[in-house]
Write a protein that holds these residues in place. Structure first.
Motif, PDB file in Angstrom:
ATOM      1  N   PRO A  23      -0.831  16.380  16.213  1.00 44.18           N
ATOM      2  CA  PRO A  23      -0.294  16.845  14.927  1.00 44.18           C
ATOM      3  C   PRO A  23       0.709  15.848  14.355  1.00 44.18           C
ATOM      4  CG  PRO A  23       0.060  18.480  16.681  1.00 44.18           C
ATOM      5  CD  PRO A  23      -0.528  17.270  17.309  1.00 44.18           C
ATOM      6  N   GLY A  24       0.712  15.710  13.038  1.00 44.64           N
ATOM      7  CA  GLY A  24       1.665  14.832  12.377  1.00 44.64           C
ATOM      8  C   GLY A  24       1.263  13.379  12.318  1.00 44.64           C
ATOM      9  N   ILE A  25       0.188  13.026  12.970  1.00 47.55           N
ATOM     10  CA  ILE A  25      -0.259  11.629  12.966  1.00 47.55           C
ATOM     11  C   ILE A  25      -0.879  11.308  11.602  1.00 47.55           C
ATOM     12  CG2 ILE A  25      -1.901   9.985  13.971  1.00 47.55           C
ATOM     13  CD1 ILE A  25       0.376  10.570  15.869  1.00 47.55           C
ATOM     14  N   LEU A  26      -0.383  10.249  10.958  1.00 48.76           N
ATOM     15  CA  LEU A  26      -0.946   9.815   9.678  1.00 48.76           C
ATOM     16  C   LEU A  26      -2.217   9.006   9.878  1.00 48.76           C
ATOM     17  CD1 LEU A  26       2.285   8.753   7.782  1.00 48.76           C
ATOM     18  CD2 LEU A  26       0.904  10.794   7.403  1.00 48.76           C
ATOM     19  N   SER A  27      -2.205   8.152  10.890  1.00 47.24           N
ATOM     20  CA  SER A  27      -3.389   7.369  11.222  1.00 47.24           C
ATOM     21  C   SER A  27      -3.203   6.767  12.607  1.00 47.24           C
ATOM     22  CB  SER A  27      -3.634   6.250  10.198  1.00 47.24           C
ATOM     23  OG  SER A  27      -4.919   5.701  10.399  1.00 47.24           O
ATOM     24  N   GLN A  55      -9.244  -3.612   9.393  1.00 45.59           N
ATOM     25  CA  GLN A  55      -9.742  -2.322   8.930  1.00 45.59           C
ATOM     26  C   GLN A  55      -8.529  -1.415   8.751  1.00 45.59           C
ATOM     27  OE1 GLN A  55     -12.367  -0.770  11.924  1.00 45.59           O
ATOM     28  NE2 GLN A  55     -10.737  -0.358  13.371  1.00 45.59           N
ATOM     29  N   GLY A  56      -8.685  -0.419   7.891  1.00 48.70           N
ATOM     30  CA  GLY A  56      -7.562   0.476   7.670  1.00 48.70           C
ATOM     31  C   GLY A  56      -7.926   1.616   6.756  1.00 48.70           C
ATOM     32  N   GLU A  57      -6.884   2.313   6.306  1.00 45.71           N
ATOM     33  CA  GLU A  57      -7.067   3.427   5.388  1.00 45.71           C
ATOM     34  C   GLU A  57      -5.770   3.661   4.633  1.00 45.71           C
ATOM     35  OE1 GLU A  57      -7.649   7.320   7.100  1.00 45.71           O
ATOM     36  OE2 GLU A  57      -6.415   6.820   8.830  1.00 45.71           O
ATOM     37  N   LYS A  58      -5.899   4.277   3.458  1.00 41.35           N
ATOM     38  CA  LYS A  58      -4.725   4.706   2.708  1.00 41.35           C
ATOM     39  C   LYS A  58      -4.121   5.892   3.449  1.00 41.35           C
ATOM     40  CE  LYS A  58      -6.462   3.486  -1.845  1.00 41.35           C
ATOM     41  NZ  LYS A  58      -6.811   4.006  -3.189  1.00 41.35           N
ATOM     42  N   ILE A  59      -2.784   5.911   3.522  1.00 39.46           N
ATOM     43  CA  ILE A  59      -2.112   7.033   4.153  1.00 39.46           C
ATOM     44  C   ILE A  59      -1.058   7.593   3.194  1.00 39.46           C
ATOM     45  CG2 ILE A  59      -2.542   6.329   6.523  1.00 39.46           C
ATOM     46  CD1 ILE A  59       0.314   5.218   6.609  1.00 39.46           C
ATOM     47  N   ALA A  60      -0.747   8.854   3.353  1.00 38.97           N
ATOM     48  CA  ALA A  60       0.247   9.524   2.513  1.00 38.97           C
ATOM     49  C   ALA A  60       1.626   9.338   3.140  1.00 38.97           C
ATOM     50  CB  ALA A  60      -0.096  11.002   2.373  1.00 38.97           C
ATOM     51  N   PRO A  63       6.472   9.382  -0.705  1.00 42.59           N
ATOM     52  CA  PRO A  63       6.403  10.477  -1.673  1.00 42.59           C
ATOM     53  C   PRO A  63       6.296   9.959  -3.115  1.00 42.59           C
ATOM     54  CG  PRO A  63       8.642  10.249  -0.850  1.00 42.59           C
ATOM     55  CD  PRO A  63       7.789   9.288  -0.071  1.00 42.59           C
ATOM     56  N   ASN A  64       6.561   8.679  -3.308  1.00 41.05           N
ATOM     57  CA  ASN A  64       6.463   8.053  -4.625  1.00 41.05           C
ATOM     58  C   ASN A  64       4.987   7.818  -4.940  1.00 41.05           C
ATOM     59  OD1 ASN A  64       6.412   6.324  -6.845  1.00 41.05           O
ATOM     60  ND2 ASN A  64       8.257   5.234  -6.184  1.00 41.05           N
ATOM     61  N   ARG A  65       4.474   8.493  -5.942  1.00 44.00           N
ATOM     62  CA  ARG A  65       3.044   8.395  -6.264  1.00 44.00           C
ATOM     63  C   ARG A  65       2.646   7.045  -6.840  1.00 44.00           C
ATOM     64  NH1 ARG A  65       1.600  14.379  -8.578  1.00 44.00           N
ATOM     65  NH2 ARG A  65       2.437  15.472  -6.776  1.00 44.00           N
ATOM     66  N   LYS A  66       3.627   6.204  -7.176  1.00 46.39           N
ATOM     67  CA  LYS A  66       3.328   4.874  -7.704  1.00 46.39           C
ATOM     68  C   LYS A  66       3.164   3.852  -6.586  1.00 46.39           C
ATOM     69  CE  LYS A  66       5.490   5.679 -12.141  1.00 46.39           C
ATOM     70  NZ  LYS A  66       6.439   5.203 -13.145  1.00 46.39           N
ATOM     71  N   ILE A  67       3.285   4.309  -5.345  1.00 43.11           N
ATOM     72  CA  ILE A  67       3.134   3.432  -4.183  1.00 43.11           C
ATOM     73  C   ILE A  67       1.940   3.890  -3.357  1.00 43.11           C
ATOM     74  CG2 ILE A  67       4.190   2.546  -2.076  1.00 43.11           C
ATOM     75  CD1 ILE A  67       6.930   3.132  -3.327  1.00 43.11           C
ATOM     76  N   THR A  68       1.025   2.975  -3.106  1.00 43.27           N
ATOM     77  CA  THR A  68      -0.089   3.225  -2.193  1.00 43.27           C
ATOM     78  C   THR A  68       0.246   2.524  -0.884  1.00 43.27           C
ATOM     79  OG1 THR A  68      -1.667   3.273  -4.014  1.00 43.27           O
ATOM     80  CG2 THR A  68      -2.567   2.896  -1.809  1.00 43.27           C
ATOM     81  N   VAL A  90       1.156  -1.655   4.840  1.00 41.48           N
ATOM     82  CA  VAL A  90       1.171  -2.487   3.636  1.00 41.48           C
ATOM     83  C   VAL A  90       1.387  -1.568   2.437  1.00 41.48           C
ATOM     84  CG1 VAL A  90      -0.146  -4.113   2.224  1.00 41.48           C
ATOM     85  CG2 VAL A  90      -0.392  -4.149   4.727  1.00 41.48           C
ATOM     86  N   ALA A  91       2.412  -1.900   1.638  1.00 43.44           N
ATOM     87  CA  ALA A  91       2.729  -1.103   0.450  1.00 43.44           C
ATOM     88  C   ALA A  91       2.232  -1.828  -0.787  1.00 43.44           C
ATOM     89  CB  ALA A  91       4.233  -0.874   0.343  1.00 43.44           C
ATOM     90  N   GLU A  92       1.639  -1.057  -1.661  1.00 40.38           N
ATOM     91  CA  GLU A  92       1.108  -1.596  -2.910  1.00 40.38           C
ATOM     92  C   GLU A  92       1.687  -0.767  -4.057  1.00 40.38           C
ATOM     93  OE1 GLU A  92      -3.297  -2.982  -4.382  1.00 40.38           O
ATOM     94  OE2 GLU A  92      -3.145  -1.330  -2.950  1.00 40.38           O
ATOM     95  N   ARG A  93       2.642  -1.357  -4.761  1.00 39.70           N
ATOM     96  CA  ARG A  93       3.244  -0.687  -5.918  1.00 39.70           C
ATOM     97  C   ARG A  93       2.422  -1.019  -7.146  1.00 39.70           C
ATOM     98  NH1 ARG A  93       8.668   0.887  -4.628  1.00 39.70           N
ATOM     99  NH2 ARG A  93       9.307  -0.025  -2.659  1.00 39.70           N
ATOM    100  N   GLU A  94       2.422  -0.117  -8.136  1.00 38.81           N
ATOM    101  CA  GLU A  94       1.670  -0.365  -9.371  1.00 38.81           C
ATOM    102  C   GLU A  94       2.061  -1.714  -9.949  1.00 38.81           C
ATOM    103  OE1 GLU A  94       2.294   2.902 -12.040  1.00 38.81           O
ATOM    104  OE2 GLU A  94       0.827   4.141 -11.010  1.00 38.81           O
ATOM    105  N   ALA A  95       1.076  -2.492 -10.368  1.00 36.63           N
ATOM    106  CA  ALA A  95       1.263  -3.794 -11.021  1.00 36.63           C
ATOM    107  C   ALA A  95       1.958  -4.822 -10.132  1.00 36.63           C
ATOM    108  CB  ALA A  95       1.999  -3.634 -12.349  1.00 36.63           C
TER     109      ALA A  95
END
Length: 148
Positions: A23-27, A55-60, A63-68, A90-95
């Protein structure tokens, strides 16, 4: 003797693929959801991956929706040892170009504290039987994660 054997088996089970189901594991490095990552994410990691495919995946995570946020590891257990592999967040902010905010090793990532505005405190599960550093805690310092 049977008790020691059972405990050793349990420790090895917990240090390997079982972490992805906790439980609680993001990835986790052994997650079946991991896929090739976008080129921009690979470029952010750059030479740190050596000759390994990523290889990877997007994780939640944020809480900032502008950051993937991407959880990234190597494919085909490349450069892994004792049920631990390389992990990058790896963080990806808009633009903006993606940036590595954590480079470490382990088996899985989970949130331990949601108090930070951009990124929460996290634990990296890892280690192996006989290793006491199974949950290293990291905090975000505004630029990257640092070990507490």
């Amino acid at each position: 003797m049977k008790v020691k054997s059972a405990l050793l088996s349990l420790a090895l089970f917990c240090a390997t693929g079982a972490a992805q189901a906790a439980p609680g594991i993001l990835s986790a490095i052994e997650s079946e959801d991991l896929k090739p990552v976008p080129e921009a994410v690979s470029l952010a990691i750059g030479k740190q991956a050596g000759e390994c495919q990523l290889q990877g995946e997007k994780i939640a995570l944020s809480p900032n929706r502008k950051i993937t946020t991407w959880f990234v590891t190597t494919a085909d257990a490349c450069d892994w040892g004792a049920a631990n592999g390389p992990i990058w967040l790896v963080a990806e902010r808009e633009a903006s170009k993606p940036v590595v905010i954590l480079s470490t090793g382990g088996a899985a990532v989970r949130i331990v504290n949601n108090q930070n505005s951009d990124f929460p405190d996290i634990a990296i599960a890892g280690g192996s039987a006989g290793d006491n550093d199974k949950n290293a805690i990291y905090s975000f310092n505004g630029k990257k994660y640092v070990k507490k």
